[in-house]
Design a protein around this motif. Sequence first.
Motif, PDB file in Angstrom:
ATOM      1  N   LEU A 176      47.026  58.884  51.837  1.00 19.91           N
ATOM      2  CA  LEU A 176      47.435  57.484  51.943  1.00 19.91           C
ATOM      3  C   LEU A 176      48.948  57.360  52.117  1.00 19.91           C
ATOM      4  CD1 LEU A 176      45.110  55.850  49.266  1.00 19.91           C
ATOM      5  CD2 LEU A 176      45.064  55.457  51.741  1.00 19.91           C
ATOM      6  N   ALA A 177      49.702  58.248  51.494  1.00 16.28           N
ATOM      7  CA  ALA A 177      51.151  58.227  51.684  1.00 16.28           C
ATOM      8  C   ALA A 177      51.503  58.543  53.134  1.00 16.28           C
ATOM      9  CB  ALA A 177      51.819  59.223  50.742  1.00 16.28           C
ATOM     10  N   GLU A 178      50.727  59.412  53.751  1.00 13.68           N
ATOM     11  CA  GLU A 178      50.948  59.761  55.153  1.00 13.68           C
ATOM     12  C   GLU A 178      50.482  58.637  56.073  1.00 13.68           C
ATOM     13  OE1 GLU A 178      51.983  61.855  58.553  1.00 13.68           O
ATOM     14  OE2 GLU A 178      52.440  62.330  56.449  1.00 13.68           O
ATOM     15  N   SER A 179      49.302  58.083  55.790  1.00 11.89           N
ATOM     16  CA  SER A 179      48.728  57.011  56.617  1.00 11.89           C
ATOM     17  C   SER A 179      48.207  55.915  55.685  1.00 11.89           C
ATOM     18  CB  SER A 179      47.594  57.551  57.490  1.00 11.89           C
ATOM     19  OG  SER A 179      48.045  58.590  58.337  1.00 11.89           O
ATOM     20  N   PRO A 180      49.070  54.961  55.304  1.00 10.79           N
ATOM     21  CA  PRO A 180      48.691  53.957  54.295  1.00 10.79           C
ATOM     22  C   PRO A 180      47.491  53.094  54.674  1.00 10.79           C
ATOM     23  CG  PRO A 180      51.067  54.020  54.553  1.00 10.79           C
ATOM     24  CD  PRO A 180      50.497  54.855  55.659  1.00 10.79           C
ATOM     25  N   ASN A 181      47.201  52.967  55.965  1.00  8.48           N
ATOM     26  CA  ASN A 181      46.065  52.151  56.388  1.00  8.48           C
ATOM     27  C   ASN A 181      44.811  52.979  56.655  1.00  8.48           C
ATOM     28  OD1 ASN A 181      47.294  49.520  56.345  1.00  8.48           O
ATOM     29  ND2 ASN A 181      48.476  50.141  58.136  1.00  8.48           N
ATOM     30  N   LYS A 182      44.820  54.209  56.198  1.00 11.19           N
ATOM     31  CA  LYS A 182      43.670  55.097  56.374  1.00 11.19           C
ATOM     32  C   LYS A 182      42.413  54.469  55.776  1.00 11.19           C
ATOM     33  CE  LYS A 182      41.901  59.340  54.209  1.00 11.19           C
ATOM     34  NZ  LYS A 182      41.097  59.839  55.337  1.00 11.19           N
ATOM     35  N   GLN A 183      41.315  54.554  56.507  1.00  9.45           N
ATOM     36  CA  GLN A 183      40.044  54.073  55.984  1.00  9.45           C
ATOM     37  C   GLN A 183      39.536  55.048  54.921  1.00  9.45           C
ATOM     38  OE1 GLN A 183      38.530  51.052  56.753  1.00  9.45           O
ATOM     39  NE2 GLN A 183      40.594  50.816  57.624  1.00  9.45           N
ATOM     40  N   VAL A 184      39.178  54.503  53.770  1.00  8.77           N
ATOM     41  CA  VAL A 184      38.768  55.318  52.628  1.00  8.77           C
ATOM     42  C   VAL A 184      37.337  54.962  52.260  1.00  8.77           C
ATOM     43  CG1 VAL A 184      39.241  55.887  50.217  1.00  8.77           C
ATOM     44  CG2 VAL A 184      41.141  55.435  51.790  1.00  8.77           C
ATOM     45  N   GLU A 226      39.095  53.499  39.215  1.00  7.48           N
ATOM     46  CA  GLU A 226      39.047  52.038  39.284  1.00  7.48           C
ATOM     47  C   GLU A 226      40.330  51.479  39.888  1.00  7.48           C
ATOM     48  OE1 GLU A 226      37.500  48.231  38.972  1.00  7.48           O
ATOM     49  OE2 GLU A 226      36.538  50.203  38.823  1.00  7.48           O
ATOM     50  N   ASN A 227      41.472  52.076  39.562  1.00  8.30           N
ATOM     51  CA  ASN A 227      42.739  51.627  40.141  1.00  8.30           C
ATOM     52  C   ASN A 227      42.733  51.765  41.659  1.00  8.30           C
ATOM     53  OD1 ASN A 227      43.748  51.020  37.619  1.00  8.30           O
ATOM     54  ND2 ASN A 227      44.945  52.904  37.415  1.00  8.30           N
ATOM     55  N   TYR A 228      42.198  52.863  42.148  1.00  3.25           N
ATOM     56  CA  TYR A 228      42.132  53.060  43.597  1.00  3.25           C
ATOM     57  C   TYR A 228      41.187  52.046  44.240  1.00  3.25           C
ATOM     58  CZ  TYR A 228      45.030  57.179  44.343  1.00  3.25           C
ATOM     59  OH  TYR A 228      46.109  58.026  44.476  1.00  3.25           O
ATOM     60  N   LYS A 229      40.064  51.774  43.603  1.00  5.40           N
ATOM     61  CA  LYS A 229      39.130  50.785  44.147  1.00  5.40           C
ATOM     62  C   LYS A 229      39.805  49.423  44.275  1.00  5.40           C
ATOM     63  CE  LYS A 229      34.979  50.535  42.530  1.00  5.40           C
ATOM     64  NZ  LYS A 229      33.841  50.484  41.568  1.00  5.40           N
ATOM     65  N   LEU A 230      40.555  49.026  43.253  1.00  6.06           N
ATOM     66  CA  LEU A 230      41.232  47.731  43.275  1.00  6.06           C
ATOM     67  C   LEU A 230      42.334  47.710  44.330  1.00  6.06           C
ATOM     68  CD1 LEU A 230      41.480  47.093  39.433  1.00  6.06           C
ATOM     69  CD2 LEU A 230      40.054  45.836  41.060  1.00  6.06           C
ATOM     70  N   PHE A 231      43.113  48.780  44.393  1.00  7.53           N
ATOM     71  CA  PHE A 231      44.183  48.838  45.385  1.00  7.53           C
ATOM     72  C   PHE A 231      43.617  48.754  46.799  1.00  7.53           C
ATOM     73  CE2 PHE A 231      46.333  51.750  48.383  1.00  7.53           C
ATOM     74  CZ  PHE A 231      47.469  50.990  48.627  1.00  7.53           C
ATOM     75  N   LEU A 232      42.564  49.494  47.065  1.00  8.14           N
ATOM     76  CA  LEU A 232      41.988  49.500  48.410  1.00  8.14           C
ATOM     77  C   LEU A 232      41.377  48.145  48.761  1.00  8.14           C
ATOM     78  CD1 LEU A 232      40.412  53.064  48.253  1.00  8.14           C
ATOM     79  CD2 LEU A 232      42.334  52.350  49.699  1.00  8.14           C
ATOM     80  N   ARG A 233      40.765  47.487  47.777  1.00  6.41           N
ATOM     81  CA  ARG A 233      40.243  46.138  48.019  1.00  6.41           C
ATOM     82  C   ARG A 233      41.386  45.187  48.353  1.00  6.41           C
ATOM     83  NH1 ARG A 233      37.332  43.934  43.010  1.00  6.41           N
ATOM     84  NH2 ARG A 233      35.763  45.459  43.666  1.00  6.41           N
ATOM     85  N   PHE A 234      42.459  45.287  47.594  1.00  7.73           N
ATOM     86  CA  PHE A 234      43.640  44.455  47.822  1.00  7.73           C
ATOM     87  C   PHE A 234      44.226  44.723  49.208  1.00  7.73           C
ATOM     88  CE2 PHE A 234      48.409  44.543  47.220  1.00  7.73           C
ATOM     89  CZ  PHE A 234      48.600  43.182  47.358  1.00  7.73           C
ATOM     90  N   ARG A 235      44.437  45.990  49.536  1.00 12.75           N
ATOM     91  CA  ARG A 235      44.999  46.347  50.844  1.00 12.75           C
ATOM     92  C   ARG A 235      44.132  45.828  51.976  1.00 12.75           C
ATOM     93  NH1 ARG A 235      44.129  52.230  53.241  1.00 12.75           N
ATOM     94  NH2 ARG A 235      42.090  51.193  53.395  1.00 12.75           N
ATOM     95  N   ASP A 236      42.832  46.029  51.873  1.00 19.74           N
ATOM     96  CA  ASP A 236      41.931  45.611  52.947  1.00 19.74           C
ATOM     97  C   ASP A 236      41.883  44.090  53.078  1.00 19.74           C
ATOM     98  OD1 ASP A 236      41.456  48.268  53.386  1.00 19.74           O
ATOM     99  OD2 ASP A 236      39.484  48.300  52.411  1.00 19.74           O
ATOM    100  N   ASP A 237      41.959  43.377  51.953  1.00 16.71           N
ATOM    101  CA  ASP A 237      41.992  41.907  52.007  1.00 16.71           C
ATOM    102  C   ASP A 237      43.222  41.418  52.764  1.00 16.71           C
ATOM    103  OD1 ASP A 237      39.660  41.694  50.590  1.00 16.71           O
ATOM    104  OD2 ASP A 237      40.573  40.981  48.729  1.00 16.71           O
TER     105      ASP A 237
END
Length: 356
Positions: free
Chosen positions: A54-62, A77-88
Amino acid sequence: MRNFWTACGHQHLTRNERGWLVASPDYWRLWLQRPEMALVPESCKAEKRLHAALAESPNKQVTLADYKHFKDDDVRENYKLFLRFRDDVESAGSLEAAYMGWIQSGNIQLPPLFIDLVVQAIVCNVLTGVDDAWVWRAAELLFRRQRITVQEGRVLSGDSDTLDTLQATGGLGEMGRLLMEGGAPLKAVDVKVLHQDNEDRYLSQREGLGRYAFLLDMTHEIQNELPHGLILKMVNSRSGLKALSAVLARWVQHFLGVAVQIEPVQKVDDPAWRWHVGLDVTATALLNDLYQGTELTAQRQQQLISLFKLRFDNPQDMRADVQGKPVYLGLAMNEQGLLKLKPQNLLLNLPLARAA
Protein backbone atom coordinates in the motif's frame (compact mmCIF):
# COMPACT_ATOMS: atom_id res chain seq x y z
CA MET A 1 -4.33 26.66 2.63
CA ARG A 2 -2.52 27.61 5.85
CA ASN A 3 0.09 25.14 7.00
CA PHE A 4 -1.95 24.28 10.08
CA TRP A 5 -2.88 20.86 11.37
CA THR A 6 -0.69 18.92 8.96
CA ALA A 7 -1.54 15.69 10.80
CA CYS A 8 -4.94 15.75 9.06
CA GLY A 9 -3.17 15.63 5.68
CA HIS A 10 -4.68 18.69 4.00
CA GLN A 11 -1.29 19.49 2.46
CA HIS A 12 -1.61 16.30 0.40
CA LEU A 13 -4.99 17.22 -1.08
CA THR A 14 -5.79 19.05 -4.30
CA ARG A 15 -8.95 20.88 -5.35
CA ASN A 16 -11.30 19.86 -8.14
CA GLU A 17 -13.32 22.28 -10.29
CA ARG A 18 -15.86 22.73 -7.51
CA GLY A 19 -13.15 23.55 -5.01
CA TRP A 20 -13.61 20.29 -3.13
CA LEU A 21 -10.66 18.22 -1.93
CA VAL A 22 -9.29 15.27 -3.89
CA ALA A 23 -6.99 12.73 -2.23
CA SER A 24 -3.50 12.12 -3.58
CA PRO A 25 -1.40 8.98 -3.04
CA ASP A 26 0.59 10.85 -0.39
CA TYR A 27 -2.62 11.51 1.53
CA TRP A 28 -3.16 7.76 1.88
CA ARG A 29 0.51 7.23 2.71
CA LEU A 30 0.09 9.64 5.60
CA TRP A 31 -2.75 7.49 6.93
CA LEU A 32 -0.47 4.46 6.76
CA GLN A 33 1.90 6.31 9.11
CA ARG A 34 -0.75 6.89 11.77
CA PRO A 35 -0.32 4.91 15.03
CA GLU A 36 -3.29 2.71 14.14
CA MET A 37 -1.66 1.64 10.86
CA ALA A 38 2.10 2.01 11.33
CA LEU A 39 4.26 -1.09 11.58
CA VAL A 40 5.61 -2.11 14.98
CA PRO A 41 8.21 -4.72 15.93
CA GLU A 42 5.41 -7.21 16.59
CA SER A 43 3.89 -6.83 13.11
CA CYS A 44 3.53 -10.16 11.34
CA LYS A 45 4.84 -10.94 7.86
CA ALA A 46 1.41 -10.64 6.24
CA GLU A 47 0.92 -7.18 7.73
CA LYS A 48 4.37 -6.03 6.65
CA ARG A 49 3.72 -7.31 3.14
CA LEU A 50 0.40 -5.48 2.76
CA HIS A 51 1.71 -2.30 4.38
CA ALA A 52 4.64 -2.21 1.95
CA ALA A 53 2.34 -2.84 -1.01
CA LEU A 54 0.00 0.00 0.00
CA ALA A 55 2.91 2.36 0.64
CA GLU A 56 4.10 1.63 -2.90
CA SER A 57 0.62 1.82 -4.48
CA PRO A 58 -1.86 3.45 -2.04
CA ASN A 59 -4.84 2.80 -4.33
CA LYS A 60 -4.06 -0.89 -4.71
CA GLN A 61 -7.15 -3.08 -4.68
CA VAL A 62 -7.11 -5.23 -1.54
CA THR A 63 -9.08 -8.40 -0.89
CA LEU A 64 -9.81 -10.29 2.30
CA ALA A 65 -7.09 -12.75 1.39
CA ASP A 66 -4.51 -9.96 1.79
CA TYR A 67 -5.18 -9.48 5.50
CA LYS A 68 -7.19 -12.42 6.81
CA HIS A 69 -4.01 -14.08 8.09
CA PHE A 70 -2.95 -11.12 10.25
CA LYS A 71 -2.06 -12.39 13.71
CA ASP A 72 -3.50 -9.33 15.48
CA ASP A 73 -7.30 -9.04 15.29
CA ASP A 74 -7.21 -5.30 16.09
CA VAL A 75 -4.77 -4.63 13.26
CA ARG A 76 -6.97 -6.59 10.87
CA GLU A 77 -9.97 -4.46 11.88
CA ASN A 78 -7.93 -1.26 11.45
CA TYR A 79 -7.07 -2.24 7.89
CA LYS A 80 -10.71 -3.06 7.11
CA LEU A 81 -11.79 0.38 8.34
CA PHE A 82 -9.00 2.20 6.53
CA LEU A 83 -9.75 0.43 3.25
CA ARG A 84 -13.48 1.16 3.59
CA PHE A 85 -12.65 4.81 4.24
CA ARG A 86 -10.22 5.01 1.30
CA ASP A 87 -12.64 3.35 -1.09
CA ASP A 88 -15.51 5.62 0.01
CA VAL A 89 -13.45 8.74 -0.65
CA GLU A 90 -12.11 7.52 -3.98
CA SER A 91 -15.57 6.44 -5.13
CA ALA A 92 -17.14 9.77 -4.12
CA GLY A 93 -14.39 11.74 -5.85
CA SER A 94 -13.65 14.16 -3.01
CA LEU A 95 -13.58 14.39 0.78
CA GLU A 96 -16.61 16.69 0.76
CA ALA A 97 -18.67 14.36 -1.41
CA ALA A 98 -17.73 11.39 0.76
CA TYR A 99 -18.60 13.34 3.92
CA MET A 100 -22.02 14.29 2.53
CA GLY A 101 -22.62 10.66 1.63
CA TRP A 102 -21.78 9.49 5.14
CA ILE A 103 -23.97 12.01 6.95
CA GLN A 104 -26.89 11.61 4.57
CA SER A 105 -26.82 7.83 4.99
CA GLY A 106 -27.63 8.14 8.68
CA ASN A 107 -25.45 5.09 9.27
CA ILE A 108 -21.80 6.08 9.46
CA GLN A 109 -19.70 2.93 9.74
CA LEU A 110 -16.40 4.65 10.39
CA PRO A 111 -14.80 5.64 13.72
CA PRO A 112 -15.35 9.26 14.85
CA LEU A 113 -11.60 9.87 14.44
CA PHE A 114 -11.88 9.34 10.68
CA ILE A 115 -14.74 11.82 10.40
CA ASP A 116 -13.01 14.41 12.60
CA LEU A 117 -9.83 14.28 10.50
CA VAL A 118 -11.86 14.68 7.31
CA VAL A 119 -13.72 17.66 8.79
CA GLN A 120 -10.41 19.17 9.91
CA ALA A 121 -9.01 18.95 6.38
CA ILE A 122 -12.20 20.43 4.92
CA VAL A 123 -12.07 23.29 7.44
CA CYS A 124 -8.58 24.14 6.15
CA ASN A 125 -10.13 24.39 2.70
CA VAL A 126 -13.10 26.43 3.92
CA LEU A 127 -10.81 28.95 5.63
CA THR A 128 -8.50 29.50 2.68
CA GLY A 129 -7.29 33.10 2.76
CA VAL A 130 -8.36 33.71 6.37
CA ASP A 131 -5.68 34.99 8.76
CA ASP A 132 -7.82 35.74 11.81
CA ALA A 133 -6.63 33.72 14.81
CA TRP A 134 -10.08 33.78 16.43
CA VAL A 135 -11.69 32.29 13.34
CA TRP A 136 -9.14 29.47 13.21
CA ARG A 137 -9.54 28.79 16.93
CA ALA A 138 -13.34 28.81 16.62
CA ALA A 139 -13.05 26.37 13.71
CA GLU A 140 -11.56 23.80 16.09
CA LEU A 141 -15.06 23.38 17.52
CA LEU A 142 -16.11 21.61 14.32
CA PHE A 143 -13.80 18.65 14.97
CA ARG A 144 -12.48 18.88 18.55
CA ARG A 145 -14.58 18.31 21.67
CA GLN A 146 -14.55 21.31 24.01
CA ARG A 147 -14.76 21.72 27.77
CA ILE A 148 -16.76 24.80 28.77
CA THR A 149 -16.03 26.70 31.97
CA VAL A 150 -17.43 29.93 33.37
CA GLN A 151 -14.93 32.12 35.20
CA GLU A 152 -15.90 35.52 36.60
CA GLY A 153 -18.75 35.77 34.14
CA ARG A 154 -16.67 34.77 31.13
CA VAL A 155 -17.58 31.68 29.11
CA LEU A 156 -14.35 29.94 28.10
CA SER A 157 -13.99 27.05 25.68
CA GLY A 158 -10.96 24.78 25.92
CA ASP A 159 -9.95 21.67 24.02
CA SER A 160 -11.16 18.80 26.19
CA ASP A 161 -8.49 16.23 25.32
CA THR A 162 -5.70 18.77 25.67
CA LEU A 163 -6.92 20.01 29.04
CA ASP A 164 -7.28 16.45 30.31
CA THR A 165 -3.76 15.58 29.15
CA LEU A 166 -2.24 18.73 30.60
CA GLN A 167 -3.96 18.10 33.90
CA ALA A 168 -2.59 14.55 33.98
CA THR A 169 0.97 15.36 32.91
CA GLY A 170 1.56 19.00 33.81
CA GLY A 171 2.34 19.56 30.15
CA LEU A 172 5.48 17.42 30.41
CA GLY A 173 4.27 14.33 28.58
CA GLU A 174 4.82 10.84 29.94
CA MET A 175 7.62 12.02 32.23
CA GLY A 176 5.24 14.54 33.76
CA ARG A 177 2.65 11.83 34.30
CA LEU A 178 5.18 9.66 36.14
CA LEU A 179 6.32 12.58 38.28
CA MET A 180 2.77 13.46 39.23
CA GLU A 181 1.98 9.84 40.07
CA GLY A 182 5.05 9.89 42.29
CA GLY A 183 3.83 12.99 44.09
CA ALA A 184 6.43 15.38 42.66
CA PRO A 185 5.22 19.01 42.55
CA LEU A 186 4.91 20.43 39.06
CA LYS A 187 4.41 23.99 37.94
CA ALA A 188 0.84 24.64 36.87
CA VAL A 189 0.36 24.54 33.12
CA ASP A 190 -0.09 27.99 31.63
CA VAL A 191 -3.18 27.75 29.41
CA LYS A 192 -3.85 31.11 27.80
CA VAL A 193 -7.07 32.72 26.64
CA LEU A 194 -6.62 33.75 23.02
CA HIS A 195 -5.88 37.47 23.06
CA GLN A 196 -4.29 40.13 20.88
CA ASP A 197 -1.09 39.71 22.89
CA ASN A 198 -0.73 36.03 21.97
CA GLU A 199 -2.52 35.64 18.62
CA ASP A 200 0.81 35.46 16.76
CA ARG A 201 1.89 32.66 19.07
CA TYR A 202 -1.33 30.80 18.35
CA LEU A 203 -0.88 31.17 14.60
CA SER A 204 2.77 30.10 14.75
CA GLN A 205 2.19 26.87 16.66
CA ARG A 206 1.56 24.22 14.05
CA GLU A 207 1.73 20.88 15.80
CA GLY A 208 1.93 19.19 19.18
CA LEU A 209 0.00 19.53 22.39
CA GLY A 210 0.42 23.29 22.54
CA ARG A 211 -1.49 23.67 19.29
CA TYR A 212 -4.79 23.22 21.10
CA ALA A 213 -3.81 24.86 24.40
CA PHE A 214 -5.60 28.16 23.81
CA LEU A 215 -8.95 28.97 25.37
CA LEU A 216 -11.61 30.76 23.33
CA ASP A 217 -13.66 33.46 25.03
CA MET A 218 -17.28 32.86 24.03
CA THR A 219 -18.82 35.60 26.16
CA HIS A 220 -21.55 37.80 24.67
CA GLU A 221 -20.87 40.88 26.77
CA ILE A 222 -18.10 42.16 29.03
CA GLN A 223 -19.00 44.01 32.20
CA ASN A 224 -16.74 46.75 33.56
CA GLU A 225 -17.34 48.20 37.00
CA LEU A 226 -17.10 52.01 37.10
CA PRO A 227 -16.87 54.39 40.07
CA HIS A 228 -20.01 55.03 42.12
CA GLY A 229 -21.21 51.45 41.62
CA LEU A 230 -21.99 51.84 37.94
CA ILE A 231 -21.59 48.83 35.63
CA LEU A 232 -20.81 49.34 31.94
CA LYS A 233 -21.82 46.52 29.60
CA MET A 234 -19.93 46.32 26.33
CA VAL A 235 -20.26 43.91 23.42
CA ASN A 236 -17.27 41.57 23.37
CA SER A 237 -15.51 42.73 20.19
CA ARG A 238 -13.36 39.60 20.16
CA SER A 239 -16.05 37.08 21.00
CA GLY A 240 -15.43 33.54 19.85
CA LEU A 241 -19.15 33.41 19.06
CA LYS A 242 -18.69 35.93 16.25
CA ALA A 243 -15.73 33.97 14.93
CA LEU A 244 -17.73 30.74 15.07
CA SER A 245 -20.56 32.45 13.19
CA ALA A 246 -18.13 33.31 10.39
CA VAL A 247 -16.87 29.72 10.23
CA LEU A 248 -20.37 28.25 10.08
CA ALA A 249 -21.45 30.68 7.34
CA ARG A 250 -18.45 29.64 5.25
CA TRP A 251 -19.20 25.97 5.98
CA VAL A 252 -22.74 26.34 4.62
CA GLN A 253 -21.57 28.22 1.53
CA HIS A 254 -18.87 25.66 0.79
CA PHE A 255 -21.16 22.64 0.91
CA LEU A 256 -24.60 23.93 -0.04
CA GLY A 257 -23.67 26.80 -2.34
CA VAL A 258 -25.97 29.28 -0.58
CA ALA A 259 -24.87 32.49 1.12
CA VAL A 260 -26.03 33.05 4.69
CA GLN A 261 -25.32 35.52 7.46
CA ILE A 262 -25.05 34.24 11.03
CA GLU A 263 -24.90 36.35 14.19
CA PRO A 264 -24.96 35.40 17.88
CA VAL A 265 -28.00 36.54 19.85
CA GLN A 266 -28.80 36.28 23.55
CA LYS A 267 -32.45 35.35 23.20
CA VAL A 268 -35.17 34.54 20.70
CA ASP A 269 -37.88 37.16 20.91
CA ASP A 270 -39.78 36.21 17.78
CA PRO A 271 -43.49 35.31 17.86
CA ALA A 272 -43.10 34.05 14.28
CA TRP A 273 -40.33 31.59 15.15
CA ARG A 274 -40.61 28.91 12.47
CA TRP A 275 -37.34 26.99 12.17
CA HIS A 276 -34.40 26.07 14.35
CA VAL A 277 -31.33 23.84 14.23
CA GLY A 278 -29.38 22.60 17.23
CA LEU A 279 -25.63 22.53 16.65
CA ASP A 280 -25.21 19.67 19.14
CA VAL A 281 -27.33 17.07 20.89
CA THR A 282 -28.00 19.16 24.00
CA ALA A 283 -28.89 22.31 22.06
CA THR A 284 -31.29 20.37 19.85
CA ALA A 285 -33.25 19.19 22.89
CA LEU A 286 -33.21 22.67 24.45
CA LEU A 287 -34.44 24.38 21.29
CA ASN A 288 -37.17 21.81 20.79
CA ASP A 289 -38.44 22.45 24.32
CA LEU A 290 -38.24 26.23 23.92
CA TYR A 291 -40.13 26.03 20.64
CA GLN A 292 -42.85 23.96 22.30
CA GLY A 293 -43.10 26.50 25.12
CA THR A 294 -41.66 24.16 27.75
CA GLU A 295 -40.14 26.04 30.66
CA LEU A 296 -36.48 25.19 31.19
CA THR A 297 -35.04 24.56 34.62
CA ALA A 298 -32.29 26.88 35.82
CA GLN A 299 -29.74 24.10 35.33
CA ARG A 300 -30.73 23.56 31.70
CA GLN A 301 -30.71 27.29 31.03
CA GLN A 302 -27.12 27.42 32.24
CA GLN A 303 -26.16 24.74 29.71
CA LEU A 304 -27.08 27.04 26.83
CA ILE A 305 -23.91 28.75 25.58
CA SER A 306 -25.48 30.88 22.87
CA LEU A 307 -28.22 31.28 20.33
CA PHE A 308 -27.64 32.44 16.76
CA LYS A 309 -29.76 33.96 14.04
CA LEU A 310 -29.15 32.72 10.49
CA ARG A 311 -30.53 34.57 7.48
CA PHE A 312 -30.28 33.59 3.83
CA ASP A 313 -28.91 36.32 1.56
CA ASN A 314 -31.40 35.19 -1.07
CA PRO A 315 -34.76 34.16 0.42
CA GLN A 316 -35.45 32.23 -2.78
CA ASP A 317 -32.92 29.67 -1.55
CA MET A 318 -35.37 28.78 1.23
CA ARG A 319 -38.49 26.65 1.23
CA ALA A 320 -41.51 28.68 0.17
CA ASP A 321 -43.33 28.31 3.49
CA VAL A 322 -40.47 29.90 5.47
CA GLN A 323 -39.00 32.33 2.95
CA GLY A 324 -37.56 35.42 4.60
CA LYS A 325 -37.84 33.97 8.09
CA PRO A 326 -34.72 33.65 10.25
CA VAL A 327 -33.39 30.26 11.27
CA TYR A 328 -32.36 30.07 14.91
CA LEU A 329 -29.36 28.01 15.96
CA GLY A 330 -28.36 26.84 19.42
CA LEU A 331 -25.09 25.82 21.05
CA ALA A 332 -25.01 24.11 24.44
CA MET A 333 -22.85 22.02 26.75
CA ASN A 334 -23.97 18.80 28.36
CA GLU A 335 -24.29 18.22 32.10
CA GLN A 336 -20.56 17.46 32.30
CA GLY A 337 -19.65 20.80 30.71
CA LEU A 338 -18.63 19.21 27.40
CA LEU A 339 -19.53 20.44 23.92
CA LYS A 340 -19.29 18.33 20.76
CA LEU A 341 -20.50 20.48 17.89
CA LYS A 342 -22.07 18.57 14.99
CA PRO A 343 -21.41 20.63 11.84
CA GLN A 344 -23.41 18.15 9.77
CA ASN A 345 -26.60 19.43 11.41
CA LEU A 346 -26.35 22.65 9.40
CA LEU A 347 -25.98 20.71 6.17
CA LEU A 348 -28.88 18.35 6.81
CA ASN A 349 -31.48 20.50 8.54
CA LEU A 350 -31.66 23.92 6.88
CA PRO A 351 -34.95 24.68 5.06
CA LEU A 352 -33.53 24.66 1.54
CA ALA A 353 -35.67 25.19 -1.53
CA ARG A 354 -33.74 22.45 -3.28
CA ALA A 355 -31.64 19.47 -2.33
CA ALA A 356 -27.94 20.29 -2.03
